[in-house]
Every structure is written in C-alpha cells, then in structure tokens.
Design a protein around this motif. Structure first.
Motif, PDB file in Angstrom:
ATOM      1  N   UNK B 158       0.816  -1.213   0.000  1.00  0.00           N
ATOM      2  CA  UNK B 158       0.000   0.000   0.000  1.00  0.00           C
ATOM      3  C   UNK B 158       0.853   1.268   0.000  1.00  0.00           C
ATOM      4  N   UNK B 159       0.276   2.354  -0.524  1.00  0.00           N
ATOM      5  CA  UNK B 159       0.964   3.645  -0.447  1.00  0.00           C
ATOM      6  C   UNK B 159       0.676   4.314   0.890  1.00  0.00           C
ATOM      7  N   UNK B 160      -0.373   3.840   1.569  1.00  0.00           N
ATOM      8  CA  UNK B 160      -0.677   4.327   2.912  1.00  0.00           C
ATOM      9  C   UNK B 160      -0.838   3.113   3.823  1.00  0.00           C
ATOM     10  N   UNK B 161      -0.080   3.100   4.910  1.00  0.00           N
ATOM     11  CA  UNK B 161      -0.167   1.976   5.842  1.00  0.00           C
ATOM     12  C   UNK B 161      -0.664   2.524   7.179  1.00  0.00           C
ATOM     13  N   UNK B 162      -1.850   2.057   7.629  1.00  0.00           N
ATOM     14  CA  UNK B 162      -2.371   2.512   8.928  1.00  0.00           C
ATOM     15  C   UNK B 162      -2.441   1.331   9.874  1.00  0.00           C
ATOM     16  N   UNK B 163      -1.848   1.485  11.055  1.00  0.00           N
ATOM     17  CA  UNK B 163      -1.767   0.374  11.991  1.00  0.00           C
ATOM     18  C   UNK B 163      -2.343   0.805  13.331  1.00  0.00           C
ATOM     19  N   UNK B 164      -3.245  -0.004  13.875  1.00  0.00           N
ATOM     20  CA  UNK B 164      -3.845   0.309  15.172  1.00  0.00           C
ATOM     21  C   UNK B 164      -3.217  -0.595  16.225  1.00  0.00           C
ATOM     22  N   UNK B 165      -2.382  -0.044  17.057  1.00  0.00           N
ATOM     23  CA  UNK B 165      -1.714  -0.786  18.131  1.00  0.00           C
ATOM     24  C   UNK B 165      -0.947  -2.010  17.619  1.00  0.00           C
ATOM     25  N   UNK B 166      -0.015  -1.821  16.689  1.00  0.00           N
ATOM     26  CA  UNK B 166       0.656  -3.004  16.112  1.00  0.00           C
ATOM     27  C   UNK B 166       1.562  -3.727  17.091  1.00  0.00           C
ATOM     28  N   UNK B 167       1.972  -3.086  18.197  1.00  0.00           N
ATOM     29  CA  UNK B 167       2.912  -3.758  19.095  1.00  0.00           C
ATOM     30  C   UNK B 167       2.266  -4.261  20.375  1.00  0.00           C
ATOM     31  N   UNK B 168       0.954  -4.040  20.546  1.00  0.00           N
ATOM     32  CA  UNK B 168       0.300  -4.493  21.774  1.00  0.00           C
ATOM     33  C   UNK B 168       0.455  -6.003  21.887  1.00  0.00           C
ATOM     34  N   UNK B 169       0.923  -6.466  23.025  1.00  0.00           N
ATOM     35  CA  UNK B 169       1.060  -7.903  23.258  1.00  0.00           C
ATOM     36  C   UNK B 169       2.311  -8.517  22.666  1.00  0.00           C
ATOM     37  N   UNK B 184      11.176  -0.057   6.823  1.00  0.00           N
ATOM     38  CA  UNK B 184      11.552  -0.447   5.475  1.00  0.00           C
ATOM     39  C   UNK B 184      10.444  -0.078   4.480  1.00  0.00           C
ATOM     40  N   UNK B 185       9.203  -0.337   4.898  1.00  0.00           N
ATOM     41  CA  UNK B 185       8.096  -0.058   3.983  1.00  0.00           C
ATOM     42  C   UNK B 185       7.958   1.440   3.733  1.00  0.00           C
ATOM     43  N   UNK B 186       8.164   2.258   4.778  1.00  0.00           N
ATOM     44  CA  UNK B 186       8.082   3.713   4.605  1.00  0.00           C
ATOM     45  C   UNK B 186       9.233   4.192   3.710  1.00  0.00           C
ATOM     46  N   UNK B 187      10.414   3.568   3.872  1.00  0.00           N
ATOM     47  CA  UNK B 187      11.550   3.977   3.041  1.00  0.00           C
ATOM     48  C   UNK B 187      11.283   3.741   1.561  1.00  0.00           C
ATOM     49  N   UNK B 188      10.376   2.809   1.279  1.00  0.00           N
ATOM     50  CA  UNK B 188      10.030   2.590  -0.129  1.00  0.00           C
ATOM     51  C   UNK B 188       8.975   3.579  -0.608  1.00  0.00           C
ATOM     52  N   UNK B 189       8.594   4.517   0.276  1.00  0.00           N
ATOM     53  CA  UNK B 189       7.710   5.593  -0.199  1.00  0.00           C
ATOM     54  C   UNK B 189       6.298   5.573   0.349  1.00  0.00           C
ATOM     55  N   UNK B 190       5.999   4.659   1.290  1.00  0.00           N
ATOM     56  CA  UNK B 190       4.640   4.628   1.826  1.00  0.00           C
ATOM     57  C   UNK B 190       4.496   5.632   2.971  1.00  0.00           C
ATOM     58  N   UNK B 191       3.310   6.212   3.085  1.00  0.00           N
ATOM     59  CA  UNK B 191       2.992   7.047   4.242  1.00  0.00           C
ATOM     60  C   UNK B 191       2.558   6.123   5.367  1.00  0.00           C
ATOM     61  N   UNK B 192       3.041   6.401   6.579  1.00  0.00           N
ATOM     62  CA  UNK B 192       2.799   5.487   7.695  1.00  0.00           C
ATOM     63  C   UNK B 192       2.102   6.224   8.823  1.00  0.00           C
TER      64      UNK B 192
END
Ligand SMILES: Nc1ncnc2c1ncn2[C@@H]1O[C@H](COP(=O)(O)OP(=O)(O)OP(=O)(O)O)[C@@H](O)[C@H]1O
Ligand SMILES: [Mg+2]
Lengths: 222, 276
Positions: B158-169, B184-192
């Motif tokens: 995706x060009x936009x990556x949205x994550x809700x609490x990716x590290x919980x647990x 790494x994914x943002x370095x390829x140009x995705x907005x995070x």
C-alpha cells in the motif's frame, strides 16, 4: 417495553412459543407469530422494523427447509410455530439487557452461576454480531468484496466463518475461566447494587399468563 | 483542496450516533513519512484508522488517500492504496496456512499468481515469518498472529499503511520486527500512520506525533520535541518514554529520544569529560 421487569419480558418470550405449540395449527401458530412480530413495533416502530426484519431473515431458512420436506399445510402449521419461537427470541435479545436479567435473578435468590449462564446466552448474540462485523470489515480492507457473484459471497462467508467460530470458542474458554476466578458457586449470597423494580401488576400478569397456558393445555388435552 | 500528501484529513468530523468521535481534524502525511497517532483511550484514534480504510466515511470534511476522496469508496476499493491492521487483528486470520492468509489480499485484488507469490514472499521476509508459513494460523501464538496480520497488510504494497496498536502484546523481539518492517516499507515511499500507546516504540520508529484529545487535534509536531516536553504530554494523558525522560533529566545536548542516539550522546559527553 424495556421498562418491564426482566422476568415479565422472559414470561412473554416463553408464553408465545408455548401458545404456538399448544393452540391448534395453523391458526394458533400464525396468530402467535403475528403477535411476536408485532411486539417490537409497539415501543418504537422505526427500531421495531429492524428487529422484525432480523426475525424474518432468521426464520426464512426454516420455511425453506420445511417446504422441501413437507406439503403446504404442514409447512404453514410448523412454520408459524417456528416463526413464533424465532421472533420471540430475537425480540427478547433486543429488549432485555443481560445485566438487568442477572440483577433480577440474583435479587430473587438465584445462584449467580445460573443467572450468568442465562445472561451469557443473551449477551453472546450482540457480541458475536459485533465481532462478525469487525471481521468482515478487516477482510474488506484486504480487498474482499462481499457483494457481486455467488462465488464471491461464498468466499466472503468462508472468510468470516472460521475466525468467528474459533474466537467464539476461545471466548467460551475465557468466560469459564472468568467464572472460576471470581469464585462463582462458592455459595455466598450476593446483593445486587440496584435490584430492578417488580410491580405487583406485573407479577399478577405473569401468573395469569402461566395459568392461561395451563388452561389452554388442559383444553387441548381434554 | 490541493493534495500533496499521500494521506490528508481536511476538516473531518465524525459521530457514532450522538457520540462525537472526531471534530474538525486536519493533517497531512507525506509519502515516506512515519507518523504516530497518540491520545488517551476514547480520543478517536481508531476512528481515524477506520476513516482512512473507508470502513467509515466522514460526516463533514474530506479524507484524501492520494488524489482519491474516500467518500463513496468502499474498503475493498481503497485496499488498492491502503493497508491496515486493526486493533483485534489476531482474530481475523482464516486461511488454512499462514502463507495462504498473507497472500489473501493480493489474490482478492486479482493479481496473477507469480505476482501474488512475490508479494507474499516479501511480506513473510519482512517480518521473518517464513519458518511458520506452513502452519495453521490458530496454531500460532497471538503475537505471531499479529505479525501475520501485518504481513497481510504489507502484501498489498500500500501507499498508505495505517496500523492500530501493532505492538500491543508483543515482546521486545516482536516489536523490533514490526519496527524494522514498517521502517523499510516507509523507506520505499509509503505514508505510515501508527496508533500506539507504546511511546518507546514510537520514539524509536516514528518521526512525527499527532495527538488527539477528545476528538480534536491537540498537537502535531516532531516526536523528539513532543516526547521531551513532559509538561505538554501530561495534560494529554501521555508519559514520556524512559530514554526521553533520561535525556531530559540529564539535560543531554539535543535531547535524544532514541536509544542509539542517547547512547552516542552519553558516550560523547562522558568521553569529553574523561579527556578534560
Ligand atoms: N461503534 C461505536 N459506537 C458508538 N461509539 C463508539 C463506537 N466506536 C467508538 N465509539 C466512541 O467514539 C469515541 C472514539 O473512539 P475510538 O475507538 O476512536 O477511540 P480510541 O482513541 O481508538 O480509543 P482506544 O485507545 O481505547 O482504542 C469514544 O468515545 C468511543 O466510546
Ligand atoms: Mg482504539
């Protein structure tokens, strides 16, 4: 309607199916089905329509199977009764909040464990619905289209069914654990914070409903 | 509105019935930028995530994903541009193997088999999941399932990556894997855009902080500045992470918030002292 005492709501939801099976078919079953479908419309028609639609959608497959297995009159006879059961249950789930039921049962001296089993049955329905919605949303965000061809829809259904069942089983585990860690069944009487009020008129009405059921049963058996 | 960012909120308001969840929220995230979305419970963070994915649509204002207005677009269409992991992501896996689950997105979007395979392999690589690829998702620990859900989102490229609490647990190693993969994914140009209560993770991995307070945008600035300003974090219900607190307490030059930077600064300061 939801201002009624939880036991009164339970009594109505139990009496309608009872009448549906006791009274002569098909009139009895169809009449009780009609009553059960009208119940949700009384307090608020707009809200009620949604409940009725859910009840009809749930009952529809039963009619289909009945029609495949039986002739027309039998289908109508049994269909009316099953619709009454489904509609009463859907109405009860929509109108009775599990916490109020637990409070009422505990106030009446029932064991908390029994009350909890009742309440869990009721509360599982909205929880599962919410979870199903969440799962479908997550799949759609990965490109799954729940619309379109039958093959598409079947795929969507498969993507929903497994996580729903597995997480529900997991939940049963957790609930059991929660019951145990809270020391349920230890036999200590508990006082609910706010016992729901039970008006005398409602008590009388509930007894009347029970007597009416018995009378109908005797009339049918005699 | 002229759209520059990969993701933009423009005067967005949203209510659940009578509950106003978001009011007049505007911000932009550029391609390649890594942004933390912070705020206390109920501030409206997950609602922002659902608005980006098209599961919800704004009552007022506009959500832009690139040059797409999300109004009138369904999540399955936005899946071409948006990858997401929701709060209960570990409950959504359904395929017979983890590999099949990760490949679900590209398959649903209709990519040809070799492309599906390439994307799946890369996503499994990014989170170091190849060893578990043949296992049934529900035989894995919840933490691994969470990583698998993230891999499923990455496979959409995706060009936009949205994550809700990716590290919980997740344990430290798991958090490290998430950090590496999203960087790494943002370095390829995705907005995070990452919702998190884990400020230490945010400090290490992300650059900018957007804070919501009861549905309103309370602040939007570089994370290293925000995290070293305890007096502004406090009213927003946030506590500075240990490294940021340490660098404030020691008044380290440049107020570093990442472990590596703090260590370097400390070494420099200590080295300077021992020489003098
Ligand atoms: N489905 C819903 N129906 C009604 N109100 C909702 C719903 N989802 C969220 N809300 C309300 O909207 C507000 C914002 O919720 P949201 O889930 O976006 O908060 P959040 O910042 O993600 O919180 P948390 O940190 O607890 O995940 C809260 O007041 C919440 O109670
Ligand atoms: Mg949330």
């Amino acid at each position: 309607m939801s201002a009624l005492h939880p036991f009164s709501l339970l009594a109505i939801a139990a009496a309608l199916p009872a009448f549906a099976w006791i009274l002569p078919a098909p009139t009895g079953g169809l009449a009780t089905a009609g009553l059960a479908l009208m119940l949700p419309l009384v307090p608020d028609p707009r809200w009620g329509v949604r409940v009725v639609r859910l009840a009809l959608l749930t009952a529809a497959p039963f009619w289909l199977f009945l029609r495949l297995l039986h002739d027309g009159p039998t289908t109508v006879a049994i269909g009316g009764r099953i619709t009454t059961m489904v509609a009463s249950f859907v109405w009860l789930v929509a109108v009775l909040s599990p916490d109020r039921l637990v409070e009422a049962m505990v106030a009446r001296g029932w064991s908390l464990a029994v009350a909890y089993v009742f309440a869990a049955t009721l509360s599982a329905v909205p929880v599962l619905k919410a979870r199903a919605r969440r799962i479908v949303e997550a799949q759609r965000c990965r490109g799954l289209s729940p619309r379109g061809s039958v093959a598409n829809r079947l795929r969507a259904l498969r993507a929903l069914a497994l996580p729903l069942v597995l997480s529900a089983l997991h939940e049963v585990d957790e609930r059991t654990l929660a019951l145990e860690t809270r020391g349920l069944g230890a036999g200590v009487p508990r006082t609910p914070l706010a016992a729901p009020p039970d008006r005398p008129a409602e008590r009388v009405a509930r007894w009347a409903l029970l007597l009416l059921c018995l009378a109908a049963l005797i009339w049918r058996l005699a | 509105m002229a759209v520059n960012g990969a993701l933009a909120f423009d005067g967005v308001a949203f209510s659940y019935g009578n509950v106003a969840a978001l009011r007049d929220v505007s911000f932009e995230v550029a391609a390649g930028e890594r942004v933390a979305l912070l705020g206390r419970n109920g501030a409206g963070k997950s609602s922002v995530v659902r608005l980006v994915t098209g599961v919800l649509h704004p009552d007022e204002g506009t959500v832009w994903v690139g040059d797409w207005d999300t109004a009138g677009r369904a999540p399955e269409e936005l899946a071409w541009r948006v990858g997401s992991v929701f709060q209960h992501a570990d409950q959504q896996l359904f395929a017979r193997t983890l590999r099949e689950d990760v490949s679900f997105g590209p398959r649903a979007l209709g990519f040809p088999a070799p492309e599906v395979r390439r994307r799946t392999d890369e996503a499994l690589d990014a989170l170091d999941l190849h060893a578990h690829a043949a296992q049934h998702p529900y035989d894995l620990s919840p933490a691994l399932r969470k990583l698998a859900a993230l891999a499923g989102a990455l496979a959409l490229e995706p060009t936009v990556l949205v994550l809700d609490e990716p590290t919980a647990g997740l344990d430290r190693a798991g958090r490290g894997r998430v950090a590496d993969a999203v960087r790494e994914h943002a370095d390829r140009g995705a907005a995070l855009l990452v919702v998190t209560h884990d400020l230490a993770f945010a400090a290490e991995t992300l650059q900018r902080g957007i804070v919501l307070d009861r549905g309103r945008l309370a602040c939007d600035e570089p994370l290293d500045r925000l995290l070293t300003s305890a007096e502004r974090l406090k009213p927003l219900g946030l506590v500075p992470p240990p490294v940021a607190a340490l660098s404030v307490a020691l008044d380290l030059p440049g107020r570093p918030v990442r472990e590596r930077d703090a260590a370097d600064t400390l070494a420099r300061v200590a080295g300077g002292r021992s020489r003098s």
